[in-house]
Scaffold this motif. Structure first.
Motif, PDB file in Angstrom:
ATOM      1  N   TYR A 166       3.143  59.065  80.570  1.00 63.21           N
ATOM      2  CA  TYR A 166       2.024  58.187  80.000  1.00 63.21           C
ATOM      3  C   TYR A 166       1.167  57.809  81.027  1.00 63.21           C
ATOM      4  O   TYR A 166      -0.170  57.500  80.518  1.00 63.21           O
ATOM      5  CB  TYR A 166       2.317  57.130  78.842  1.00 63.21           C
TER       6      TYR A 166
ATOM      7  N   PRO B 245      -0.905  55.392  72.334  1.00 65.34           N
ATOM      8  CA  PRO B 245      -0.769  55.988  73.768  1.00 65.34           C
ATOM      9  C   PRO B 245      -1.609  55.160  74.608  1.00 65.34           C
ATOM     10  O   PRO B 245      -1.194  55.198  76.037  1.00 65.34           O
ATOM     11  CB  PRO B 245      -1.276  57.515  73.481  1.00 65.34           C
TER      12      PRO B 245
ATOM     13  N   ARG C 274      -1.336  61.672  73.640  1.00 64.71           N
ATOM     14  CA  ARG C 274      -1.760  61.243  75.022  1.00 64.71           C
ATOM     15  C   ARG C 274      -2.757  62.264  75.648  1.00 64.71           C
ATOM     16  O   ARG C 274      -3.738  61.963  76.218  1.00 64.71           O
ATOM     17  CB  ARG C 274      -0.632  60.804  75.888  1.00 64.71           C
TER      18      ARG C 274
END
Length: 381
Positions: free
Chosen positions: A377, A214, A335
């Motif tokens: 993200y 991530p 994440r």
């Protein structure tokens, strides 16, 4: 078909495919002496079957069917779709042509690894080639990767829509790029264009790779967008094909991660990957990534990916509510591990593009087009 018969059918189809292609590994192959080869998944783990093996309707046509309405009601969008291919194909730089040719012939996972940075990308490819991350390879390596089987190939959907490819529709307007001796265009001439299989695979593999790493999520998803665009560079797909591939690939990845039993495999593969990478590079991933030469900065990745989400098409459906499918929350679990699914969905809503672009739909089959996973993200945890 009963659940028992469906499970039996999946097993009967998957087992010979996975055994022949080597996805179900015995663990006895010899790796290079300097590389530790950890255990692969067992055959039972790979074959399953899993709840996420089949979409609810049996195909991905419902989430892709915004295309039918465009062909029926919006000839201007369909005409623009072809003009955009001509422009992108004809104006492609030598570097874009070279990258597109390489992407066509490489595994999507290898193409995606460019996003990991100069040295980390190299370390990843070396581990993959040495058989040192067998669980990653089983789920996301090659065309028979378990993450996409049995129905994530786009073959059924291409046959259903039967949309001719750009180089077939406008042969004198498309420049053909291929490696010496390549047969790309002859191989694809009788194969439908919608949705793009390369784009779909890039996005579901990219979503898994971003889930495992991530820290580099925006870069990986931006690279998935580049892989999709490369198909337009070659003149073998339209922008709408690539956008449809993103819809399908994102749906596939979300279904896998929202399936508790399959998600266990994904988590095991991620642990194996991070362990092997840190063993290879000799330091924590966070520190190595900070010292590596990045593929793109986070802001560059977000900006570049946003441009590949709509290809300059206008909004064509006003009044759609910006809802995101509930299963998509699973895409951000690694994440934002401390957030609830409702909070993850809120991030996806806040970072999404506007509702109503071509292929977007109302109701339970809509929303996938709106997800900007690179931007999501990039949100600070």
């Amino acid at each position: 078909m009963s659940t028992l018969r469906l499970r039996s059918a999946i097993i009967s189809v998957l087992t010979p495919i996975l055994l022949v292609t080597g996805v179900v590994a015995s663990g006895t192959a010899t790796a290079a002496p300097t590389v530790t080869r950890p255990a692969p998944f067992t055959p039972a783990q790979i074959v399953g079957p899993y709840a996420s093996d089949l979409p609810p309707s049996g195909t991905y046509i419902p989430v892709l069917d915004g295309f039918a309405g465009l062909r029926r009601d919006r000839p201007d969008i369909i005409a623009s779709n072809l003009q955009k291919v001509k422009r992108i194909n004809n104006s492609a730089t030598r570097a874009q042509q070279t990258d597109a040719i390489a992407i066509n012939h490489d595994d999507r996972l290898v193409s995606l690894s460019e996003a990991l940075g100069d040295r980390l990308g190299t370390a990843f490819r070396q581990l993959l080639a040495a058989g040192a991350v067998p669980k990653v390879d089983a789920l996301a390596g090659g065309d028979t990767a378990r993450g996409g089987l049995p129905l994530g190939t786009t073959l059924l959907e291409k046959e259903y829509y039967g949309n001719p490819r750009p180089f077939v529709v406008a042969p004198t307007s498309i420049t053909k790029y291929d490696k010496p001796g390549g047969n790309l265009y002859a191989e694809l001439a009788n194969n439908g264009s919608y949705p793009s299989g390369h784009a779909s695979m890039a996005y579901w593999k990219g979503a898994l790779l971003a889930y495992w790493l991530p820290e580099l999520g925006p870069q990986i998803i931006a690279r998935a967008g580049e892989i999709g665009r490369s198909r337009i560079v070659l003149g073998v797909h339209y922008p709408l094909d690539v956008m449809g591939g993103r819809i399908m690939g994102t749906d596939i990845a979300a279904a896998r991660l929202a399936d508790p039993r399959f998600a266990q495999l994904v988590d095991q593969a991620g642990t194996q990957l991070r362990t092997q990478l840190e063993r290879s590079i000799g330091m924590p991933l966070k520190d190595f990534i900070a010292r590596d030469t990045p593929y793109l900065t986070t802001q560059q990745a977000v900006t570049e990916h946003r441009a590949t989400m709509t290809y300059g098409f206008p909004v064509v459906s006003s009044g759609l509510r910006n809802a995101i499918p509930a299963s998509a929350a699973a895409l951000l679990r690694s994440r934002f591990p401390r957030l609830t699914d409702a909070q993850r969905l809120d991030i996806l809503r806040r970072t999404a593009i506007k509702a109503g672009y071509p292929l977007d739909q109302a109701g339970p089959n809509g929303g996938w087009l709106r997800i900007d996973l690179a931007a999501a993200y990039a949100v600070a945890p």
